[in-house]
Design a protein around this motif. Structure first.
Motif, PDB file in Angstrom:
ATOM      1  N   THR A   6     -10.298   1.869   8.279  1.00  0.00           N
ATOM      2  CA  THR A   6      -9.586   0.681   8.805  1.00  0.00           C
ATOM      3  C   THR A   6      -8.684   1.057   9.966  1.00  0.00           C
ATOM      4  O   THR A   6      -7.665   0.441  10.205  1.00  0.00           O
ATOM      5  N   THR A  66      -3.058  -2.094  10.923  1.00  0.00           N
ATOM      6  CA  THR A  66      -2.968  -0.692  10.516  1.00  0.00           C
ATOM      7  C   THR A  66      -2.782   0.174  11.745  1.00  0.00           C
ATOM      8  O   THR A  66      -3.023  -0.254  12.874  1.00  0.00           O
ATOM      9  N   ARG A 101      -3.133   3.567   8.250  1.00  0.00           N
ATOM     10  CA  ARG A 101      -2.099   3.257   7.248  1.00  0.00           C
ATOM     11  C   ARG A 101      -1.601   1.830   7.463  1.00  0.00           C
ATOM     12  O   ARG A 101      -1.535   1.351   8.602  1.00  0.00           O
ATOM     13  N   ASP A 102      -1.225   1.169   6.381  1.00  0.00           N
ATOM     14  CA  ASP A 102      -0.778  -0.233   6.450  1.00  0.00           C
ATOM     15  C   ASP A 102       0.588  -0.310   7.140  1.00  0.00           C
ATOM     16  O   ASP A 102       1.567   0.297   6.678  1.00  0.00           O
ATOM     17  N   PRO A 132      -3.765  -7.362  12.742  1.00  0.00           N
ATOM     18  CA  PRO A 132      -3.284  -8.087  11.543  1.00  0.00           C
ATOM     19  C   PRO A 132      -4.383  -8.921  10.913  1.00  0.00           C
ATOM     20  O   PRO A 132      -5.162  -9.573  11.610  1.00  0.00           O
ATOM     21  N   TYR A 183       0.865  -1.188   0.000  1.00  0.00           N
ATOM     22  CA  TYR A 183       0.000   0.000   0.000  1.00  0.00           C
ATOM     23  C   TYR A 183       0.891   1.223   0.000  1.00  0.00           C
ATOM     24  O   TYR A 183       2.082   1.130   0.324  1.00  0.00           O
ATOM     25  N   SER A 197       3.518  -1.888   5.022  1.00  0.00           N
ATOM     26  CA  SER A 197       4.062  -0.971   4.022  1.00  0.00           C
ATOM     27  C   SER A 197       4.935   0.092   4.669  1.00  0.00           C
ATOM     28  O   SER A 197       5.997   0.449   4.154  1.00  0.00           O
ATOM     29  N   HIS A 214      -4.296  -6.636   5.703  1.00  0.00           N
ATOM     30  CA  HIS A 214      -3.159  -5.903   6.293  1.00  0.00           C
ATOM     31  C   HIS A 214      -2.411  -6.869   7.200  1.00  0.00           C
ATOM     32  O   HIS A 214      -2.789  -7.093   8.334  1.00  0.00           O
ATOM     33  N   TRP A 215      -1.331  -7.448   6.655  1.00  0.00           N
ATOM     34  CA  TRP A 215      -0.648  -8.539   7.388  1.00  0.00           C
ATOM     35  C   TRP A 215      -0.190  -8.126   8.769  1.00  0.00           C
ATOM     36  O   TRP A 215      -0.162  -8.913   9.698  1.00  0.00           O
TER      37      TRP A 215
END
Lengths: 585, 270
Positions: free
Chosen positions: B40, B53, B58-59, B45, B31, B62, B49-50
């Motif tokens: 979000t 956020t 924000r992810d 996790p 992202y 990333s 989004h592993w």
């Protein structure tokens, strides 16, 4: 070994192995009687030091006794407990090692270290211990024992420190003294003094001595019986002089034959025009000032030295450490700055002191320490090709070709070119050093103790190589050495240095057979030399020198401090034989 | 050699992972690391989004990857700067000797008198604004360490006869420095550089934790850690991700450094 007396030390079938099982000492047996002086002889790697250390049970980590027995005082030292060993070491068994510089603790006074063993092992008051130590210092002929007692070891020379070691080891009157290369690091004159003192003292105290050394000639003067080791095995045992002078085994015959000795001088064109002329050379070093306000002082290491060298001639510089011999060599190759004098080639430049270091074309150097003189990151061909980089007529490939040729010529052919110096033995490294010095076809090579760190057999090969190179390329050598027997073999002329001055110079035979200066005579009398007898036998002797009165109107001058103003001159005895004298007024 | 040493393998693996993460972070993060999405916000996790956020939605993965790129760039540039300038300065100082050497040593000792991080913070304040500020600040802070290591090594080399031999051959001091001195200092310099990379990485994280790194929307490990403090009870993943990244990276680099040292020790003892 036949012995009437009961042995005090008896080593039976001793084996010592490394962790991976390699035996470095294999089934060694010998005995040492009370009051007897024995020797363990061998070249480096023969296992002699490990045996000495095994008796003290101070083997380096990674080595272990794997078999046999060491009988001493009713104990088997091979298996004795740590507590037993601690009680024996220092009290019943004393040890002196090669490096007096590192075997004394620099941060304790000499006295503290000497008293340590006494206070540890005997019921004795510190006052009595001090008296015993001072007495022992007097017996090793230390001039001012009270003062030395409170000083730190750093103040003293190697010879003095070895005396302290000896005195402190003997204060407890041990039954056995193990001396591992006790004098190898010392100069000939001091070596003789220390050995004499050591053996006088041990005789007096009834201490048996086991000397571990590679120097068979020295041993044959001092030890009764010897065990010769080669690659961890006993090669020969018996009376020391017999072993050396009437060798029975091939190994010993080869060993003795490799010892340097005088050979008939090859005709080198005596009186030939000199190629190199050094005049009035002075080398001085600034001394560290004690405080910022102290005056600048200098140490004159070389004082007013003049000599010349002809093409193809080997001129040796001999003298004790600190005599200035190394400083001369380093000044000629531009590693030290000359403070006065001149350096000239009769066919080339005439350099005067002052300003920068001398940079004389056609002068190369061979160093003593082969390990440190080769860049470990370079292959042998790169090392040897390096001096050629100033020759613009050769391409890089041609330089490497030439380097490989010279390497082959010094006995390192083919595959050696791509190897690194750490893969080589000491002797091979010194060959690389010689190849590097020779490759640019110099006319003079300064060789500073080039064979001093090598075993006898390897030393022989390197000396032969140096002479072969001289014949092949018409080189001259300035050969700096403290080893008189090597000098006697290869030098055409000899310069004897003492305290910065040349005290005597002349053709080899004149110096060795008819020495004049008292220092030259002291030096020769401290060095046993080997002479061929009949057939396979040899004579070992210190030929007595004869006192010759100084030339009329002169006295021999012994250089010392504060003599710089005396009117000195090199007086000619005959031909080129000269000696340093002072005019009598 | 490498394969016989588990610590060497682990070290190399970690360093490879860091570099890979930095590359992905710089070129193709899953992202946009600065994209705000309040729908979000603070989600744990999940497959989308592993690593969850943050408070702006924000992810985290990333941001972590893009932060890796920043941190690695700063640490790497710092290491490069310190290695080259420190090695040259140290070698020069050791070889020159005399008053030049004394000046260099005195200057370096003056720098060493301040803790490296304090010096770096002061430097950042002075250089504020420039994106290279952290590199220069850390470089100046760590330079004395490299200079000292190289100078000490050169002093021992200087006494070796092969340096004398080079002079006897008529080689210039510059040639001797480049051909004989520098190649023989490679081993200690490499070992030192590896440690430096680790220190610089940690210091960069510390600077950005204190808000002295890159300006806020850009991601950085230290910055993420700082932001996570307010949400630690509700969203522990915010702290765990950069925390594990920092400690894992340091461990890997140190393992690699140990391996380098052992390797060169053995090679020179050979």
């Amino acid at each position: 070994m036949s012995q009437q007396r009961d042995p005090i030390l008896s080593v039976e079938g001793l084996c010592i192995a490394t962790r991976d099982g390699t035996r470095i000492v294999d089934d060694v047996s010998f005995r040492l009687g009370a009051g007897q002086v024995g020797a363990l002889v061998g070249q480096s790697g023969s296992g002699k030091t490990s045996i000495g250390r095994a008796i003290l049970r101070l083997l380096s980590p990674g080595l272990a006794i794997t078999g046999g027995a060491i009988r001493f005082d009713g104990h088997d030292l091979a298996t004795a407990s740590v507590a037993v060993m601690r009680g024996l070491r220092g009290r019943r068994i004393g040890a002196v090692f090669q490096e007096p510089m590192i075997s004394l603790n620099p941060s304790l006074t000499v006295g503290r270290q000497m008293m340590e063993a006494l206070l540890r092992h005997e019921r004795i008051t510190p006052r009595d211990a001090r008296e015993r130590c001072l007495d022992m210092l007097r017996r090793v002929r230390i001039a001012d024992p009270d003062r030395c007692f409170g000083e730190y070891p750093g103040k003293f020379s190697g010879g003095m420190r070895q005396r302290f070691m000896l005195a402190s080891v003997l204060t407890t009157r041990p039954a056995l003294l193990i001396a591992d290369e006790p004098t190898t690091a010392l100069d000939a004159v001091i070596r003789k003094e220390i050995m004499d003192q050591m053996l006088d003292l041990t005789r007096e105290l009834g201490t048996s001595v086991l000397i571990v050394s590679h120097d068979l000639a020295m041993l044959s003067q001092y030890s009764d019986i010897a065990t010769v080791l080669h690659q961890g095995r006993v090669v020969e045992q018996g009376d020391t002089r017999d072993i050396l002078l009437r060798p029975r085994t091939d190994y010993m015959r080869g060993f003795v034959a490799a010892l340097p000795r005088r050979v008939e001088a090859a005709p080198t064109g005596a009186g030939a025009r000199p190629l190199i002329k050094v005049q009035g050379l002075d080398v001085a070093f600034p001394l560290k000032r004690r405080t910022f306000f102290s005056p600048h002082r200098t140490l004159r290491a070389v004082k007013d030295v003049s000599f010349d060298i002809a093409k193809g001639e080997v001129v040796a510089v001999v003298g004790e450490s600190g005599s200035g011999k190394t400083s001369i060599g380093r000044a000629l190759v531009g590693l030290n700055r000359a403070t006065a004098g001149s350096f000239a080639r009769t066919d080339g430049p005439h350099l005067k002191a002052g300003g920068a270091e001398w940079r004389m074309p056609g002068v190369q150097m061979v160093f003593q320490d082969q390990h440190s003189s080769l860049d470990p990151q370079m292959t042998l061909e790169q090392l040897v090709a390096e001096p050629l980089r100033h020759d613009p007529s050769m391409s890089a490939a041609q330089r490497l070709d030439r380097a490989r040729d010279i390497l082959a010529e010094v006995g390192l052919p083919g595959g050696f070119a791509k190897r690194y110096s750490h893969e080589l033995s000491g002797g091979q490294r010194q060959r690389v050093g010689i190849a590097r010095a020779v490759v640019a076809r110099p006319s003079l090579i300064v060789a500073d103790e080039p064979v001093s760190a090598l075993d006898v057999g390897v030393q022989r090969q390197v000396l032969d190589l140096m002479m072969r190179m001289r014949d092949a390329y018409g080189l001259s050598y300035l050969f700096i050495s403290h080893d008189l027997s090597v000098v006697e073999e290869i030098a055409d002329r000899v310069l004897v240095m003492y305290r910065g001055r040349i005290v005597e110079s002349g053709p080899r035979d004149a110096i060795f057979d008819r020495p004049h200066h008292p220092y030259t005579r002291r030096l020769l009398e401290a060095t046993p030399r080997i002479f061929p007898g009949g057939g396979d036998s040899y004579e070992l002797a210190v030929p007595p020198t004869i006192a010759v009165p100084a030339p009329a109107g002169h006295a021999y001058h012994e250089p010392g401090e504060g003599d710089d103003d005396a009117p000195l001159a090199m007086i000619t005895i005959d031909g080129r034989h000269q000696v340093l004298c002072r005019a009598l007024t | 050699m490498l394969m016989q040493r588990p610590s060497g393998i682990a070290g190399v693996t970690v360093i490879a992972l860091i570099l890979l993460a930095a590359a992905i972070g710089a070129l193709a993060p899953p992202y946009d690391p600065t994209m705000v999405d309040f729908t979000t916000r603070l989600s744990p996790p999940s497959s989308a989004h592993w690593l969850g956020t943050d408070e702006w939605g924000r992810d985290v993965l990333s941001r972590l990857l893009s932060g890796t790129a920043v941190t690695v760039a700063v640490a790497g540039l710092t290491t490069l700067l310190v290695t080259i300038s420190g090695a040259l300065l140290g070698a020069f100082s050791g070889l020159a000797g005399g008053w030049l050497d004394r000046c260099v040593v005195a200057l370096m000792d003056a720098f060493l008198a301040f803790p490296a991080l304090v010096l770096a913070i002061a430097m950042t304040a002075v250089l504020a604004g420039s994106s290279l500020a952290p590199v220069v600040a850390l470089g100046v802070a760590y330079l004395p360490y490299m200079v000292r290591v190289v100078r000490a090594h050169v002093l021992t080399l200087r006494g070796r006869d092969f340096i004398a031999a080079s002079r006897v051959m008529g080689n210039s001091p510059a040639y001797t420095l480049l051909r004989h001195v520098i190649p023989n200092t490679v081993a200690p310099v490499l070992v030192m550089s590896t440690s430096l990379f680790g220190w610089a990485l940690l210091a960069e994280s510390a600077l950005s934790f204190l808000g002295l790194g890159l300006a806020p929307p850009a991601a950085s490990w230290g910055g993420m850690l700082a932001d996570s403090r307010n949400y630690f009870a509700d969203a522990p993943w915010l702290a765990l991700a950069p925390g594990i990244a920092i400690s894992g990276a340091l461990l890997g680099i140190n393992l690699f450094g140990d391996f380098c040292r052992d390797y060169f020790d053995r090679k020179t003892k050979d």
